[in-house]
Design a protein around this motif. Structure first.
Motif, short mmCIF file in Angstrom:
data_model
loop_
_atom_site.label_atom_id
_atom_site.label_comp_id
_atom_site.label_asym_id
_atom_site.label_seq_id
_atom_site.Cartn_x
_atom_site.Cartn_y
_atom_site.Cartn_z
N ALA A 38 31.06 62.07 -60.93
CA ALA A 38 30.44 61.52 -59.73
C ALA A 38 29.64 60.27 -60.07
O ALA A 38 29.10 60.15 -61.17
CB ALA A 38 29.53 62.57 -59.10
N GLU A 39 29.58 59.36 -59.13
CA GLU A 39 28.92 58.07 -59.38
C GLU A 39 27.45 58.23 -59.72
O GLU A 39 26.89 57.44 -60.49
CB GLU A 39 29.09 57.18 -58.15
CG GLU A 39 28.56 55.76 -58.35
CD GLU A 39 28.87 54.89 -57.16
OE1 GLU A 39 27.91 54.38 -56.54
OE2 GLU A 39 30.05 54.73 -56.82
N ASP A 40 26.80 59.21 -59.13
CA ASP A 40 25.37 59.39 -59.34
C ASP A 40 25.04 60.54 -60.27
O ASP A 40 23.95 61.10 -60.22
CB ASP A 40 24.67 59.58 -57.99
CG ASP A 40 25.19 60.82 -57.26
OD1 ASP A 40 26.22 61.37 -57.70
OD2 ASP A 40 24.56 61.23 -56.27
N ALA A 41 25.99 60.94 -61.12
CA ALA A 41 25.79 62.10 -61.99
C ALA A 41 25.97 61.72 -63.45
O ALA A 41 26.68 60.78 -63.80
CB ALA A 41 26.77 63.21 -61.62
N THR A 42 25.31 62.48 -64.32
CA THR A 42 25.46 62.31 -65.76
C THR A 42 25.75 63.67 -66.39
O THR A 42 25.45 64.71 -65.81
CB THR A 42 24.18 61.73 -66.41
OG1 THR A 42 23.10 62.61 -66.14
CG2 THR A 42 23.88 60.34 -65.88
#
Length: 202
Positions: A38-42
């Motif tokens: 996901a774009e906002d996940a690490t």
């Protein structure tokens, strides 16, 4: 196994002290954090592992340590999940002395990268610490004998014990051989000469 786990702040501090890198110098993939799908996940694969394990009957468990000591940052090392599992499975190879040297090396490297200061990692002292850990594990009896002889003022060979005699060097012009076979006679019926000489005879 029950553990005295680190709190959230201690885990975060351990990770930040080494820049979110696995502290095992031999780790093939030292990065512990990176982008997720996901774009906002690490994805974070780093964990706070115990130098002296906190689980009763576990590897390197020290019953004399308090819960506060076991969960303290001095007893914590930051590793990737693979290396954390590795040290728990093999307490013989991964001693507390070795893990402490890993931690020291990782923190010094991170500090040097961050500040650019002249405090480069003292690799020599760290290597010595790792060697001492191995010597303690495999040569403890020999080391005790050596220390007793070295500290005995009545020992006529006292000076010989200032350097461990089981460290040897190859004689000038000699070829290395398997020293364990020195007692086996050669083809001509004579025993071979030992090509090695103890360091203290140099």
């Amino acid at each position: 196994m029950a553990r005295d786990e680190f709190n959230k702040n201690t885990k975060e501090t351990l990770a930040k002290r080494v820049g979110f890198q696995c502290s095992n110098p031999d780790c093939p993939n030292p990065r512990t954090i990176g982008p997720g799908q996901a774009e906002d996940a690490t994805i974070n694969l780093g964990v706070a592992a115990h130098i002296c394990a906190a689980a009763p009957k576990g590897p390197r468990y020290d019953p004399d340590m308090t819960a506060k000591q076991r969960t303290g940052i001095a007893n914590g090392i930051y590793l990737c999940q693979r290396c954390a599992a590795l040290i728990d499975r093999d307490e013989t190879r991964y001693t507390r002395e070795l893990l402490a040297s890993w931690k020291q090396r990782a923190e010094q490297r991170a500090h040097h990268r961050l500040t650019g200061a002249a405090q480069a990692v003292d690799s020599a002292s760290l290597a010595i610490a790792e060697i001492e850990a191995v010597v303690r594990r495999y040569c403890e009896d020999r080391v005790i004998e050596w220390n007793e002889a070295r500290n005995d003022p009545e020992d006529p060979d006292r000076l010989e014990h200032y350097i461990e005699p089981h460290y040897s060097v190859l004689k000038q012009g000699a070829q290395p051989i398997d020293a364990s076979n020195l007692s086996v006679p050669g083809d001509d019926g004579r025993q071979r000469e030992d090509p090695y000489v103890p360091v203290w005879e140099q």
